[in-house]
Motif scaffolding. Sequence first.
Motif, PDB file in Angstrom:
ATOM      1  N   ILE A   1      50.717  50.053  34.859  1.00  0.00           N
ATOM      2  CA  ILE A   1      49.771  48.984  35.192  1.00  0.00           C
ATOM      3  C   ILE A   1      50.035  48.433  36.596  1.00  0.00           C
ATOM      4  N   VAL A   2      51.280  48.400  37.011  1.00  0.00           N
ATOM      5  CA  VAL A   2      51.595  47.935  38.368  1.00  0.00           C
ATOM      6  C   VAL A   2      50.978  48.886  39.396  1.00  0.00           C
ATOM      7  N   GLU A   3      51.115  50.184  39.177  1.00  0.00           N
ATOM      8  CA  GLU A   3      50.531  51.178  40.085  1.00  0.00           C
ATOM      9  C   GLU A   3      49.011  51.055  40.126  1.00  0.00           C
ATOM     10  N   GLU A   4      48.381  50.916  38.976  1.00  0.00           N
ATOM     11  CA  GLU A   4      46.922  50.812  38.918  1.00  0.00           C
ATOM     12  C   GLU A   4      46.421  49.525  39.561  1.00  0.00           C
ATOM     13  N   ALA A   5      47.150  48.430  39.387  1.00  0.00           N
ATOM     14  CA  ALA A   5      46.714  47.135  39.894  1.00  0.00           C
ATOM     15  C   ALA A   5      46.825  47.026  41.412  1.00  0.00           C
ATOM     16  N   GLU A   6      47.674  47.839  42.026  1.00  0.00           N
ATOM     17  CA  GLU A   6      47.866  47.754  43.478  1.00  0.00           C
ATOM     18  C   GLU A   6      46.568  47.926  44.255  1.00  0.00           C
ATOM     19  N   ASP A   7      45.672  48.800  43.800  1.00  0.00           N
ATOM     20  CA  ASP A   7      44.419  49.064  44.507  1.00  0.00           C
ATOM     21  C   ASP A   7      43.198  48.532  43.773  1.00  0.00           C
ATOM     22  N   ALA A   8      43.402  47.695  42.769  1.00  0.00           N
ATOM     23  CA  ALA A   8      42.281  47.196  41.964  1.00  0.00           C
ATOM     24  C   ALA A   8      41.428  46.222  42.776  1.00  0.00           C
ATOM     25  N   ASP A   9      40.126  46.300  42.571  1.00  0.00           N
ATOM     26  CA  ASP A   9      39.209  45.332  43.178  1.00  0.00           C
ATOM     27  C   ASP A   9      39.181  44.041  42.367  1.00  0.00           C
ATOM     28  N   LEU A  10      39.382  44.171  41.047  1.00  0.00           N
ATOM     29  CA  LEU A  10      39.346  43.023  40.156  1.00  0.00           C
ATOM     30  C   LEU A  10      40.322  43.233  39.010  1.00  0.00           C
ATOM     31  N   ILE A  11      41.092  42.196  38.717  1.00  0.00           N
ATOM     32  CA  ILE A  11      41.990  42.182  37.557  1.00  0.00           C
ATOM     33  C   ILE A  11      41.430  41.146  36.590  1.00  0.00           C
ATOM     34  N   VAL A  12      41.333  41.518  35.303  1.00  0.00           N
ATOM     35  CA  VAL A  12      40.828  40.592  34.285  1.00  0.00           C
ATOM     36  C   VAL A  12      41.946  40.303  33.291  1.00  0.00           C
ATOM     37  N   LEU A  13      42.272  39.025  33.160  1.00  0.00           N
ATOM     38  CA  LEU A  13      43.227  38.570  32.146  1.00  0.00           C
ATOM     39  C   LEU A  13      42.426  37.819  31.095  1.00  0.00           C
ATOM     40  N   GLN A  14      42.514  38.271  29.850  1.00  0.00           N
ATOM     41  CA  GLN A  14      41.701  37.705  28.786  1.00  0.00           C
ATOM     42  C   GLN A  14      42.593  37.209  27.656  1.00  0.00           C
ATOM     43  N   GLY A  15      42.300  36.026  27.181  1.00  0.00           N
ATOM     44  CA  GLY A  15      43.027  35.447  26.055  1.00  0.00           C
ATOM     45  C   GLY A  15      43.822  34.227  26.473  1.00  0.00           C
ATOM     46  N   MET A  16      44.010  33.316  25.540  1.00  0.00           N
ATOM     47  CA  MET A  16      44.702  32.073  25.855  1.00  0.00           C
ATOM     48  C   MET A  16      46.125  32.309  26.362  1.00  0.00           C
ATOM     49  N   GLY A  17      46.881  33.171  25.680  1.00  0.00           N
ATOM     50  CA  GLY A  17      48.263  33.403  26.087  1.00  0.00           C
ATOM     51  C   GLY A  17      48.369  34.100  27.426  1.00  0.00           C
ATOM     52  N   ARG A  18      47.602  35.160  27.610  1.00  0.00           N
ATOM     53  CA  ARG A  18      47.709  35.974  28.823  1.00  0.00           C
ATOM     54  C   ARG A  18      47.050  35.321  30.035  1.00  0.00           C
ATOM     55  N   ALA A  19      45.905  34.683  29.841  1.00  0.00           N
ATOM     56  CA  ALA A  19      45.157  34.142  30.972  1.00  0.00           C
ATOM     57  C   ALA A  19      45.462  32.675  31.261  1.00  0.00           C
ATOM     58  N   ILE A  20      45.732  31.905  30.213  1.00  0.00           N
ATOM     59  CA  ILE A  20      45.870  30.453  30.397  1.00  0.00           C
ATOM     60  C   ILE A  20      47.328  30.004  30.344  1.00  0.00           C
ATOM     61  N   GLU A  21      48.002  30.270  29.236  1.00  0.00           N
ATOM     62  CA  GLU A  21      49.365  29.749  29.064  1.00  0.00           C
ATOM     63  C   GLU A  21      50.357  30.332  30.060  1.00  0.00           C
ATOM     64  N   SER A  22      50.300  31.629  30.308  1.00  0.00           N
ATOM     65  CA  SER A  22      51.345  32.233  31.132  1.00  0.00           C
ATOM     66  C   SER A  22      50.938  32.548  32.564  1.00  0.00           C
ATOM     67  N   ASN A  23      49.636  32.595  32.884  1.00  0.00           N
ATOM     68  CA  ASN A  23      49.251  33.060  34.216  1.00  0.00           C
ATOM     69  C   ASN A  23      48.092  32.312  34.859  1.00  0.00           C
ATOM     70  N   LEU A  24      47.736  31.139  34.358  1.00  0.00           N
ATOM     71  CA  LEU A  24      46.593  30.415  34.923  1.00  0.00           C
ATOM     72  C   LEU A  24      46.772  30.134  36.411  1.00  0.00           C
ATOM     73  N   ASN A  25      47.997  29.850  36.835  1.00  0.00           N
ATOM     74  CA  ASN A  25      48.240  29.523  38.246  1.00  0.00           C
ATOM     75  C   ASN A  25      48.957  30.643  39.008  1.00  0.00           C
ATOM     76  N   ALA A  26      49.049  31.823  38.381  1.00  0.00           N
ATOM     77  CA  ALA A  26      49.677  32.966  39.057  1.00  0.00           C
ATOM     78  C   ALA A  26      48.777  33.451  40.198  1.00  0.00           C
ATOM     79  N   CYS A  27      49.393  33.911  41.269  1.00  0.00           N
ATOM     80  CA  CYS A  27      48.660  34.425  42.428  1.00  0.00           C
ATOM     81  C   CYS A  27      48.698  35.954  42.423  1.00  0.00           C
ATOM     82  N   PHE A  28      47.586  36.558  42.777  1.00  0.00           N
ATOM     83  CA  PHE A  28      47.458  38.005  42.801  1.00  0.00           C
ATOM     84  C   PHE A  28      46.954  38.445  44.167  1.00  0.00           C
ATOM     85  N   SER A  29      47.202  39.703  44.521  1.00  0.00           N
ATOM     86  CA  SER A  29      46.718  40.242  45.791  1.00  0.00           C
ATOM     87  C   SER A  29      45.322  40.837  45.642  1.00  0.00           C
ATOM     88  N   SER A  30      44.801  40.887  44.418  1.00  0.00           N
ATOM     89  CA  SER A  30      43.430  41.324  44.127  1.00  0.00           C
ATOM     90  C   SER A  30      42.669  40.149  43.537  1.00  0.00           C
TER      91      SER A  30
END
Length: 91
Positions: free
Chosen positions: A27-56
């Motif tokens: 997933i790290v390799e695939e995400a390096e060139d991704a145009d869009l990353i989608v995090l779905q779900g309360m735990g994955r998108a809100i609780e643990s990564n709502l304020n995480a910064c991404f390069s995509s």
Amino acid sequence: AENGMLQVVSSGSDLPIIDLAELSEKIVEEAEDADLIVLQGMGRAIESNLNACFSSSVLKMGVVKHPEVALCLGGKLGQPICKFESVERRE
């Protein structure tokens, strides 16, 4: 994906949250060139990564299911959260 098509890649975790330091190598390799990353779900998108910064660009979406999270965010139980962060790509 190399062919420009939408691609779904597993995080490599079966936990309800995602620790970005513990992602699978694939997933790290695939995400390096991704145009869009989608995090779905309360735990994955809100609780643990709502304020995480991404390069995509990233879309984070989920529904608030815990009173503590609702209180922290100033929202209500059952309230949907959708946060889109756009990143300009340099060619």
